[in-house]
Design a protein around this motif. Structure first.
Motif, PDB file in Angstrom:
ATOM      1  N   UNK A 200       0.851  -1.174   0.000  1.00  0.00           N
ATOM      2  CA  UNK A 200       0.000   0.000   0.000  1.00  0.00           C
ATOM      3  C   UNK A 200       0.894   1.234   0.000  1.00  0.00           C
ATOM      4  N   UNK A 201       0.698   2.075  -0.973  1.00  0.00           N
ATOM      5  CA  UNK A 201       1.401   3.349  -1.071  1.00  0.00           C
ATOM      6  C   UNK A 201       0.363   4.433  -0.822  1.00  0.00           C
ATOM      7  N   UNK A 202       0.449   5.114   0.310  1.00  0.00           N
ATOM      8  CA  UNK A 202      -0.584   6.084   0.698  1.00  0.00           C
ATOM      9  C   UNK A 202      -0.734   7.231  -0.295  1.00  0.00           C
ATOM     10  N   UNK A 203       0.286   7.473  -1.101  1.00  0.00           N
ATOM     11  CA  UNK A 203       0.186   8.481  -2.151  1.00  0.00           C
ATOM     12  C   UNK A 203      -0.170   7.876  -3.494  1.00  0.00           C
ATOM     13  N   UNK A 204      -0.390   6.556  -3.502  1.00  0.00           N
ATOM     14  CA  UNK A 204      -0.641   5.842  -4.747  1.00  0.00           C
ATOM     15  C   UNK A 204      -2.041   6.049  -5.294  1.00  0.00           C
ATOM     16  N   UNK A 205      -2.249   5.453  -6.412  1.00  0.00           N
ATOM     17  CA  UNK A 205      -3.514   5.541  -7.137  1.00  0.00           C
ATOM     18  C   UNK A 205      -4.637   4.862  -6.373  1.00  0.00           C
ATOM     19  N   UNK A 206      -5.801   5.454  -6.448  1.00  0.00           N
ATOM     20  CA  UNK A 206      -7.014   4.831  -5.932  1.00  0.00           C
ATOM     21  C   UNK A 206      -7.684   4.148  -7.121  1.00  0.00           C
ATOM     22  N   UNK A 207      -7.817   2.843  -7.034  1.00  0.00           N
ATOM     23  CA  UNK A 207      -8.456   2.053  -8.091  1.00  0.00           C
ATOM     24  C   UNK A 207      -9.940   1.951  -7.757  1.00  0.00           C
ATOM     25  N   UNK A 208     -10.774   2.362  -8.705  1.00  0.00           N
ATOM     26  CA  UNK A 208     -12.226   2.299  -8.506  1.00  0.00           C
ATOM     27  C   UNK A 208     -12.800   1.425  -9.609  1.00  0.00           C
ATOM     28  N   UNK A 209     -13.460   0.357  -9.199  1.00  0.00           N
ATOM     29  CA  UNK A 209     -14.044  -0.577 -10.164  1.00  0.00           C
ATOM     30  C   UNK A 209     -15.554  -0.464 -10.034  1.00  0.00           C
ATOM     31  N   UNK A 210     -16.132   0.193 -11.005  1.00  0.00           N
ATOM     32  CA  UNK A 210     -17.559   0.527 -10.970  1.00  0.00           C
ATOM     33  C   UNK A 210     -18.077   0.560 -12.400  1.00  0.00           C
ATOM     34  N   UNK A 211     -19.109  -0.224 -12.678  1.00  0.00           N
ATOM     35  CA  UNK A 211     -19.629  -0.278 -14.039  1.00  0.00           C
ATOM     36  C   UNK A 211     -20.733   0.733 -14.310  1.00  0.00           C
TER      37      UNK A 211
END
Length: 140
Positions: free
Chosen positions: A1-12
């Motif tokens: 986990x990189x707190x500055x990393x990308x937030x992946x959102x999986x939503x159709x």
């Protein structure tokens, strides 16, 4: 986990993606967001990318590879599992079996999408602030 990393959102659902993006903009979290409309494209991205995402917010009911199937693949793949990416379900699919299945797959959270924008924003704030405060094995 990189707190500055990308937030992946999986939503159709396109409307839900719009609402989530508006909530993130208003909250001012600096993390980049990447949206995927199905579990398979998210999985392919995670396999191909060297990105160290901060968190994954996933619906359950998704085309091609649903959220539960995706979570199981991430949890059982040694390389992806070592990235220690928190996997949070954020879904309208609330039923007892869905919650049991989510936690049986070692998901780190299960949240029901609220109907009102302010409630969505409040829920997103709680999730992100919680995980920004957590320690993980790979962020020392």
């Amino acid at each position: 986990m990189d707190k500055g990393g990308t937030i992946i959102i999986i939503e159709d659902d396109e409307d839900d993606r719009f609402v989530l993006e508006e909530a993130f903009k208003e909250l001012g979290f600096p993390n980049q967001r990447r949206y995927f409309s199905d579990g398979l494209s998210a999985l392919e991205y995670l396999y191909e990318s060297t990105d160290r995402p901060f968190i994954i917010l996933s619906d359950i009911n998704l085309p091609k590879l649903n959220g539960l199937e995706l979570r199981k693949k991430l949890h059982t793949d040694a390389e992806l599992n070592l990235r220690c990416i928190p996997y949070i379900f954020f879904t309208t699919a609330l039923n007892h079996q869905a919650v049991i299945d989510a936690y049986s797959s070692s998901a780190q959270g299960f949240f029901v999408k609220p109907g009102a924008f302010q409630e969505v924003k409040d829920t997103v704030r709680v999730i992100i602030e919680y995980w920004k405060s957590c320690a993980a094995p790979n962020n020392f």
